[in-house]
Enzyme design. Structure first.
Site, PDB file in Angstrom:
ATOM      1  N   LYS A 180      -3.052   6.265   9.240  1.00  0.00           N
ATOM      2  CA  LYS A 180      -4.198   6.770   8.000  1.00  0.00           C
ATOM      3  C   LYS A 180      -4.800   8.064   8.713  1.00  0.00           C
ATOM      4  CE  LYS A 180      -7.596   5.360   4.996  1.00  0.00           C
ATOM      5  NZ  LYS A 180      -8.540   4.210   4.657  1.00  0.00           N
ATOM      6  N   ARG A 231       0.874  -1.164   0.057  1.00  0.00           N
ATOM      7  CA  ARG A 231       0.128  -0.013  -0.087  1.00  0.00           C
ATOM      8  C   ARG A 231       0.770   1.198  -0.021  1.00  0.00           C
ATOM      9  NH1 ARG A 231      -2.264   3.274   4.160  1.00  0.00           N
ATOM     10  NH2 ARG A 231      -4.118   4.605   3.608  1.00  0.00           N
ATOM     11  N   SER A 233     -13.108  -2.819   1.544  1.00  0.00           N
ATOM     12  CA  SER A 233     -13.413  -2.342   2.799  1.00  0.00           C
ATOM     13  C   SER A 233     -14.598  -1.958   3.238  1.00  0.00           C
ATOM     14  CB  SER A 233     -12.394  -0.924   3.026  1.00  0.00           C
ATOM     15  OG  SER A 233     -11.171  -1.177   2.412  1.00  0.00           O
TER      16      SER A 233
HETATM   17  C1  LIG Z   1      -7.467  -5.304   4.790  1.00  0.00           C
HETATM   18  C2  LIG Z   1      -7.750  -3.928   4.444  1.00  0.00           C
HETATM   19  N1  LIG Z   1      -8.852  -3.093   4.993  1.00  0.00           N
HETATM   20  C3  LIG Z   1      -9.308  -1.857   4.791  1.00  0.00           C
HETATM   21  C4  LIG Z   1      -8.367  -1.047   3.808  1.00  0.00           C
HETATM   22  C5  LIG Z   1      -8.608   0.397   3.662  1.00  0.00           C
HETATM   23  O1  LIG Z   1      -9.245   0.382   2.132  1.00  0.00           O
HETATM   24  P1  LIG Z   1      -9.715   1.858   1.697  1.00  0.00           P
HETATM   25  O2  LIG Z   1     -10.800   2.191   2.442  1.00  0.00           O
HETATM   26  O3  LIG Z   1      -9.770   1.675   0.211  1.00  0.00           O
HETATM   27  O4  LIG Z   1      -8.377   2.733   1.937  1.00  0.00           O
HETATM   28  P2  LIG Z   1      -7.120   2.778   1.461  1.00  0.00           P
HETATM   29  O5  LIG Z   1      -6.091   1.814   2.064  1.00  0.00           O
HETATM   30  O6  LIG Z   1      -6.966   2.739  -0.125  1.00  0.00           O
HETATM   31  O7  LIG Z   1      -6.450   4.285   1.899  1.00  0.00           O
HETATM   32  C6  LIG Z   1      -7.219  -1.735   3.458  1.00  0.00           C
HETATM   33  N2  LIG Z   1      -6.337  -1.124   2.667  1.00  0.00           N
HETATM   34  N3  LIG Z   1      -7.015  -3.184   3.673  1.00  0.00           N
HETATM   35  C1  LIG Z   2      -5.194   1.618   5.842  1.00  0.00           C
HETATM   36  C2  LIG Z   2      -6.326   1.563   6.764  1.00  0.00           C
HETATM   37  N1  LIG Z   2      -7.721   1.401   6.616  1.00  0.00           N
HETATM   38  C3  LIG Z   2      -8.327   1.642   7.715  1.00  0.00           C
HETATM   39  C4  LIG Z   2      -9.813   1.337   7.402  1.00  0.00           C
HETATM   40  O1  LIG Z   2     -10.370   1.656   8.569  1.00  0.00           O
HETATM   41  O2  LIG Z   2     -10.370   1.184   6.551  1.00  0.00           O
HETATM   42  S1  LIG Z   2      -7.382   2.017   9.216  1.00  0.00           S
HETATM   43  C5  LIG Z   2      -6.069   1.768   7.992  1.00  0.00           C
HETATM   44  C6  LIG Z   2      -4.684   2.134   8.672  1.00  0.00           C
HETATM   45  C7  LIG Z   2      -4.218   1.199  10.006  1.00  0.00           C
HETATM   46  O3  LIG Z   2      -3.281   1.525  10.502  1.00  0.00           O
HETATM   47  P1  LIG Z   2      -2.798   1.130  11.863  1.00  0.00           P
HETATM   48  O4  LIG Z   2      -2.893  -0.251  12.040  1.00  0.00           O
HETATM   49  O5  LIG Z   2      -1.348   1.755  12.036  1.00  0.00           O
HETATM   50  O6  LIG Z   2      -3.547   1.730  12.820  1.00  0.00           O
END
Ligand SMILES: Cc1ncc(COP(=O)(O)OP(=O)(O)O)c(N)n1
Ligand SMILES: Cc1nc(C(=O)O)sc1CCOP(=O)(O)O
Ligand SMILES: [Mg+2]
Length: 218
Positions: free
Chosen positions: A145, A41, A115
């Site tokens: 994020k 990512r 998601s």
């Molecule tokens: C396993 C997993 N779950 C949720 C996310 C988040 O995807 P998304 O809402 O498209 O946000 P971005 O990751 O694209 O910023 C994920 N990447 N993986």
């Molecule tokens: C990539 C991403 N997606 C989210 C969601 O809620 O869909 S939270 C997230 C980042 C998670 O980071 P951390 O494990 O450091 O809290």
């Protein structure tokens, strides 16, 4: 890949170069420690977004590492790159390309993750065609994020699991070794983490604490 989608979700590590100074080194340590899936990512400040050649080169390095450990390699958002590299899967969110479009592009074999950030989205995903697993969260305040959705919390995740489990699910957002047991209690099939591994001072210990049957939770 011989693992089932449910098994691959157990400890699902997500990262890009924005999350650590040396992604290949951290990924190799995470693979040695027993992560069950990796999502590439590249997103936001400090990422390789906008540098397609470097981004592809990094993706290929990560994919080669995952192959060495027979761990599924998933690409976030970038369907074209996933197809070019023949990744094991792609992950998309509610604001990305629709599942219908994604499936049309990648064909029937590639793993597709979606998601979900509300109970309604989760329930809709349960009946969607072409979704292999769902991400559900944020479970807690995400660390990696900035533009995340409203925190869902463990009670809502538990409620979602009680609505049905037709599709394997992985919780995400603010999950770490200390709160992992409470997330497992919701009934999800796995924990997705960024900082709990990318910022860990002891990746081996962190990954083992995240595992479902870890002694650390008892
Ligand atoms: C396993 C997993 N779950 C949720 C996310 C988040 O995807 P998304 O809402 O498209 O946000 P971005 O990751 O694209 O910023 C994920 N990447 N993986
Ligand atoms: C990539 C991403 N997606 C989210 C969601 O809620 O869909 S939270 C997230 C980042 C998670 O980071 P951390 O494990 O450091 O809290
Ligand atoms: Mg996305």
């Amino acid at each position: 890949m011989n693992t089932s989608v449910t098994d691959m979700l157990e400890v699902y590590f997500i990262a890009g170069t924005q999350d650590t100074d040396d992604l290949p080194v951290v990924l190799e340590q995470a693979l040695e420690a027993g992560i069950t899936c990796f999502q590439f990512r590249e997103k936001g400040e400090g990422s390789l977004e906008g540098q397609p050649l470097k981004l592809e080169e990094m993706a290929r390095r990560c994919q080669a590492l995952c192959r060495r450990f027979a761990v599924p390699f998933i690409i976030n958002d970038n369907i074209d790159l996933a197809m070019k590299l023949q990744a094991d899967g792609v992950h998309v969110g509610q604001d990305d390309l629709s599942i219908l479009e994604v499936r049309k592009k990648v064909g029937p074999q590639m793993i597709v993750g979606l998601s979900t950030n509300t109970l309604e989205q989760y329930e809709k995903a349960l009946t969607a065609t072409g979704v292999d697993y769902v991400g559900i969260g944020p479970a807690f305040q995400p660390r990696s994020k900035k533009d995340h959705e409203k925190v869902m919390g463990l009670d809502t995740i538990k409620e979602a699991m009680n609505k049905g489990k037709a599709i394997p699910s992985v919780a995400i957002g603010g999950i770490n070794e200390t709160n992992a047991a409470s997330v497992w209690e919701t009934g999800v099939d796995g924990l997705a983490v960024v900082s709990a591994v990318s910022q860990s001072e002891n990746i081996k210990e962190s990954v083992s604490h995240l595992k479902k049957a870890s002694d650390f939770h008892k």
